[in-house]
Enzyme design. Structure first.
Site, short mmCIF file in Angstrom:
data_model
loop_
_atom_site.label_atom_id
_atom_site.label_comp_id
_atom_site.label_asym_id
_atom_site.label_seq_id
_atom_site.Cartn_x
_atom_site.Cartn_y
_atom_site.Cartn_z
CG LEU A 37 -1.86 -1.14 1.36
CD1 LEU A 37 -2.71 -1.13 2.53
CD2 LEU A 37 -3.24 -1.49 -0.02
N GLY A 40 -1.82 6.84 -2.55
CA GLY A 40 -2.67 6.81 -3.51
C GLY A 40 -4.10 5.34 -2.65
CG HIS A 41 -2.97 1.15 -2.32
ND1 HIS A 41 -2.04 1.04 -2.74
CD2 HIS A 41 -3.39 0.43 -3.15
CE1 HIS A 41 -1.63 0.31 -3.38
NE2 HIS A 41 -2.51 0.29 -4.32
CD GLU A 152 -10.81 9.45 -11.81
OE1 GLU A 152 -9.68 10.37 -12.06
OE2 GLU A 152 -12.28 9.73 -12.17
CG ASP A 154 -5.09 0.79 -12.03
OD1 ASP A 154 -4.17 0.44 -13.24
OD2 ASP A 154 -4.92 0.94 -10.86
NE ARG A 191 3.17 -4.50 -11.79
CZ ARG A 191 2.02 -4.66 -12.14
NH1 ARG A 191 0.74 -4.18 -12.09
NH2 ARG A 191 1.36 -6.28 -11.85
#
Ligand code: AMP
Length: 281
Positions: A37, A40-41, A152, A154, A191
């Site tokens: 995490l 953003g999460h 958003e 993804d 990533r």
């Protein structure tokens, strides 16, 4: 520091906790993640908090959305650190099943998505949305949330899941959350941890190129011409390969039209790391 939220790892124990929420007539938001995490999460969790009484975060690295040559084995798994981060944002429950709990020995079902799943990611990761749709359908059935929050970041995934929920009459609302970025524009991603320091310096060029591209389209440059320029710009900046840079209809991901909202989407490689990003036009 606040204590980490409880972690459940069997469907039976998950259902028992959700039943206590329902008995108290509380609404439930689900934030599905693969862990590792980042801020953003946590922003998705913050949004979830404003929309439901209870927030459940799922952490599951879904084998069905990785092809054999992809990074399933090296995908970061950091459950303890994740739980500590979630303690700081008042999550009620972590749903962290193992692969055997999620997919029984004779598991035989796969959801096949068309429409917004066609093209873009699917041209390069043909297995991906079938895996995502299947696991999300299971997560929705396990947690029975009133809402589920997706980033958003993804964008194609968000669009595909909206389609699935509409098509299958699933009784929940899908809510999209804006992309959280580093100060230099790079979209946060688990990533990004793969990037070398030199690649990290190059990485923000992806967002920069999309911003210039969207501005060019808004000021009248044909979208294919602007996309070709953005393609060249990311390679010039040091990206090693471009999978796609494309302008699409923001709702359907079909071909763009001047009188409808549009979205620029891109996927590019920096060495061994594949980064995706998108912005509105
Ligand atoms: P992941 O764990 O990467 O599969 O992502 C879990 C959820 O977090 C998905 O809905 C993603 O779209 C969302 N997400 C990932 N990165 C970001 C970001 N930088 N900003 C907002 N949401 C994100």
């Amino acid at each position: 520091m606040t204590r980490p939220p409880p972690i459940v790892s069997t469907v039976a124990s998950l259902r028992a906790v959700i039943a206590t929420y329902r008995r108290a007539q509380q609404t439930v938001a689900l934030v599905p993640t693969m862990g590792a995490l980042h801020a953003g999460h946590l922003d998705l969790v913050g949004l979830a908090r404003t929309k439901a009484d209870r927030v459940v975060v799922s952490i599951f690295v879904n084998p069905k959305q990785f092809a054999p040559h992809e990074d399933f084995d090296r995908y970061p798994r950091t459950l303890e650190a994740d739980a500590a981060k979630l303690a700081s944002v008042a999550v009620d429950l972590i749903w962290a099943p193992g692969a055997a709990e999620m997919y029984g020995e004779n598991f035989s079902t796969r959801i096949e998505m068309g429409g917004p799943a066609l093209g873009l990611e699917t041209d390069f990761r043909p297995h991906f949305f079938g895996g995502v749709a299947t696991v999300c359908c299971k997560l929705f059935s396990q947690v029975t949330p009133d809402i589920a929050i997706f980033g958003e970041k993804d964008y194609q995934q968000l669009t595909v899941l909206r389609q699935m929920v509409a098509d299958l009459d699933l009784p929940l609302a899908i809510i999209g959350a804006p992309t959280t970025r580093d100060a230099d524009g790079l979209a946060l991603s688990s990533r990004n941890a793969y990037l070398t320091p030199a690649e990290r310096v190059i990485a923000p060029a992806l967002h920069r190129s999309l911003v210039s591209c969207a501005a060019a389209i808004r000021s009248g440059t044909p979208h294919d011409q602007a996309s070709t320029a953005a393609w060249a710009a990311v390679l010039d900046a040091g990206f090693t390969k471009v999978d796609y840079v494309a302008c699409r209809d923001a709702a359907t991901l079909g071909g763009p039209a001047l009188n409808r909202p549009r979205r620029m989407l891109a996927a590019c490689w920096l060495g061994k790391t594949r980064l995706i990003d998108n912005i509105p036009v």
